[in-house]
Design an enzyme around this catalytic site. Structure first.
Site, PDB file in Angstrom:
ATOM      1  N   GLY A   1     126.763  25.627  73.329  1.00 46.36           N
ATOM      2  CA  GLY A   1     125.780  27.105  73.172  1.00 46.36           C
ATOM      3  C   GLY A   1     124.611  27.265  73.135  1.00 46.36           C
ATOM      4  O   GLY A   1     123.324  26.152  72.380  1.00 46.36           O
TER       5      GLY A   1
ATOM      6  N   GLN B   1     116.183  31.516  71.837  1.00 45.34           N
ATOM      7  CA  GLN B   1     115.513  30.077  71.947  1.00 45.34           C
ATOM      8  C   GLN B   1     114.874  29.469  72.894  1.00 45.34           C
ATOM      9  O   GLN B   1     114.594  27.778  73.260  1.00 45.34           O
ATOM     10  CB  GLN B   1     117.333  28.745  71.250  1.00 45.34           C
ATOM     11  CG  GLN B   1     117.872  28.761  70.080  1.00 45.34           C
ATOM     12  CD  GLN B   1     119.343  27.846  70.196  1.00 45.34           C
ATOM     13  OE1 GLN B   1     120.242  28.510  70.931  1.00 45.34           O
ATOM     14  NE2 GLN B   1     118.909  26.645  70.468  1.00 45.34           N
TER      15      GLN B   1
ATOM     16  N   CYS C   1     122.187  21.569  66.646  1.00 47.96           N
ATOM     17  CA  CYS C   1     121.348  22.943  67.529  1.00 47.96           C
ATOM     18  C   CYS C   1     120.472  22.731  68.311  1.00 47.96           C
ATOM     19  O   CYS C   1     119.654  21.338  67.627  1.00 47.96           O
ATOM     20  CB  CYS C   1     121.043  23.684  66.124  1.00 47.96           C
ATOM     21  SG  CYS C   1     120.093  25.118  66.949  1.00 47.96           S
ATOM     22  N   LEU C   2     120.563  22.713  69.613  1.00 46.43           N
ATOM     23  CA  LEU C   2     119.846  22.985  70.564  1.00 46.43           C
ATOM     24  C   LEU C   2     117.854  23.203  69.623  1.00 46.43           C
ATOM     25  O   LEU C   2     116.558  21.929  70.377  1.00 46.43           O
ATOM     26  CB  LEU C   2     119.889  22.635  71.953  1.00 46.43           C
ATOM     27  CG  LEU C   2     120.784  22.467  72.827  1.00 46.43           C
ATOM     28  CD1 LEU C   2     121.384  22.977  73.622  1.00 46.43           C
ATOM     29  CD2 LEU C   2     120.609  21.258  72.578  1.00 46.43           C
TER      30      LEU C   2
ATOM     31  N   HIS D   1     127.941  30.131  65.974  1.00 44.59           N
ATOM     32  CA  HIS D   1     126.053  29.974  64.830  1.00 44.59           C
ATOM     33  C   HIS D   1     125.104  30.641  66.677  1.00 44.59           C
ATOM     34  O   HIS D   1     124.100  30.978  65.539  1.00 44.59           O
ATOM     35  CB  HIS D   1     126.682  28.808  65.673  1.00 44.59           C
ATOM     36  CG  HIS D   1     125.069  27.932  66.284  1.00 44.59           C
ATOM     37  ND1 HIS D   1     125.323  26.252  65.268  1.00 44.59           N
ATOM     38  CD2 HIS D   1     124.322  28.040  66.648  1.00 44.59           C
ATOM     39  CE1 HIS D   1     123.856  25.942  65.716  1.00 44.59           C
ATOM     40  NE2 HIS D   1     123.602  26.661  66.660  1.00 44.59           N
ATOM     41  N   GLU D   2     126.098  30.739  67.232  1.00 42.12           N
ATOM     42  CA  GLU D   2     124.936  31.554  68.272  1.00 42.12           C
ATOM     43  C   GLU D   2     124.765  32.611  67.945  1.00 42.12           C
ATOM     44  O   GLU D   2     123.711  33.867  68.626  1.00 42.12           O
ATOM     45  CB  GLU D   2     125.462  31.300  69.799  1.00 42.12           C
ATOM     46  CG  GLU D   2     125.945  30.371  70.154  1.00 42.12           C
ATOM     47  CD  GLU D   2     124.884  28.591  70.297  1.00 42.12           C
ATOM     48  OE1 GLU D   2     123.688  29.556  69.989  1.00 42.12           O
ATOM     49  OE2 GLU D   2     125.075  27.652  69.954  1.00 42.12           O
TER      50      GLU D   2
ATOM     51  N   HIS E   1     122.115  33.260  65.505  1.00 40.14           N
ATOM     52  CA  HIS E   1     121.082  33.308  66.222  1.00 40.14           C
ATOM     53  C   HIS E   1     120.286  34.064  66.506  1.00 40.14           C
ATOM     54  O   HIS E   1     119.388  34.830  66.516  1.00 40.14           O
ATOM     55  CB  HIS E   1     120.747  32.172  67.486  1.00 40.14           C
ATOM     56  CG  HIS E   1     120.436  30.419  67.271  1.00 40.14           C
ATOM     57  ND1 HIS E   1     119.440  30.087  67.208  1.00 40.14           N
ATOM     58  CD2 HIS E   1     121.422  30.174  67.927  1.00 40.14           C
ATOM     59  CE1 HIS E   1     119.471  28.576  67.078  1.00 40.14           C
ATOM     60  NE2 HIS E   1     120.923  28.495  67.724  1.00 40.14           N
TER      61      HIS E   1
HETATM   62 NI    NI Z   1     121.726  26.404  67.974  1.00 39.98          NI
END
Ligand code: NI
Length: 173
Positions: free
Chosen positions: A46, A51, A95-96, A137-138, A141
Site C-alpha cells: 500500500g 508518502q 510502512c514504507l 493503514h493507508e 495516512h
Molecule cells: Ni504506511
C-alpha cells in the site's frame, strides 16, 4: 512511469490531513500509475499520496500474495469508511515511510469502504484480512496518522529516534 521518492518519517507532510481530490484527471491517472509502480518496486502492499508528497486523499494498494495469483492493483480516491466490524484483528504492520520497523496494531477485522475510482465512478467494497488492515493503514495516512501512533509513547519515540538517525546517515550519503 516514474518512481517517486518515498518520504520518510519523521516529516511534517506525514502528519497533515490531506485535501479531497477535486476531480479525476489524466494527471491523477498518471500519479496513480506512478504510485503503484513505486509501491511494487519498494516492495510494499500500500502507498498513500502524502508518502510521495502529494497532499490529496488517494491511496493505492494490492494485497495479493504469491506469484501464482494475478495482481489486483487498486486506486482509491476520496475513500470513506462506511462500516467497521466490532470484531478486532491484530496484525504486525510496517510502512514504507518507516522502513525496517514493525509493530502489532489492533484494528477492526473488517471494514467497508466507499471511494471514487479512476473510472470516476463511486465504488463500495468490504475488505477483510490483510486487505482490511492495509486499507485502514493507508486511510490513516490521509489523516496524518501513522501506525506508530497506535503504540505507546516509549516505543513510538524509540522508532522515531532510530528513523532520525537513519535519515541523517542517508543525508550524509
Ligand atoms: Ni504506511
Amino acid at each position: 512511469m516514474t518512481l517517486k521518492p518515498i518520504i520518510l518519517h519523521p516529516d511534517p507532510r506525514l502528519k497533515k490531513v490531506c485535501a479531497p481530490v477535486s476531480g479525476v484527471s489524466s494527471d491523477l491517472g498518471k500519479l496513480a500509475e506512478d504510485m503503484l509502480q513505486t509501491m511494487y518496486d519498494a516492495p510494499g502492499i500500500g502507498l498513500a499520496a502524502p508518502q510521495v508528497g502529494v497532499m490529496q486523499r488517494l491511496f493505492v494498494m494490492d494485497c495479493v500474495k504469491g506469484q501464482d495469483e494475478a495482481p489486483r492493483p487498486m486506486v482509491l480516491i476520496n475513500p470513506e469508511v462506511t462500516w467497521a466490524s466490532d470484531e478486532q484483528h491484530t496484525y504486525e504492520e510496517g510502512c514504507l515511510s518507516i522502513p525496517e520497523h514493525y509493530a502489532e496494531v489492533t484494528r477492526p477485522a473488517k471494514v467497508r469502504m466507499a471511494w471514487t475510482g479512476l473510472d470516476n465512478l463511486r465504488h463500495e467494497e468490504e475488505f477483510d484480512g490483510l486487505w482490511a488492515t492495509c486499507a485502514q493503514h493507508e486511510f490513516d495516512h490521509l489523516n496524518g496518522r501513522l501506525f506508530i501512533d497506535y503504540l505507546g509513547p516509549i516505543k513510538r519515540q524509540l522508532i522515531t529516534r532510530r528513523m532520525e538517525k537513519l535519515k541523517r546517515e542517508r543525508a550524509r550519503g
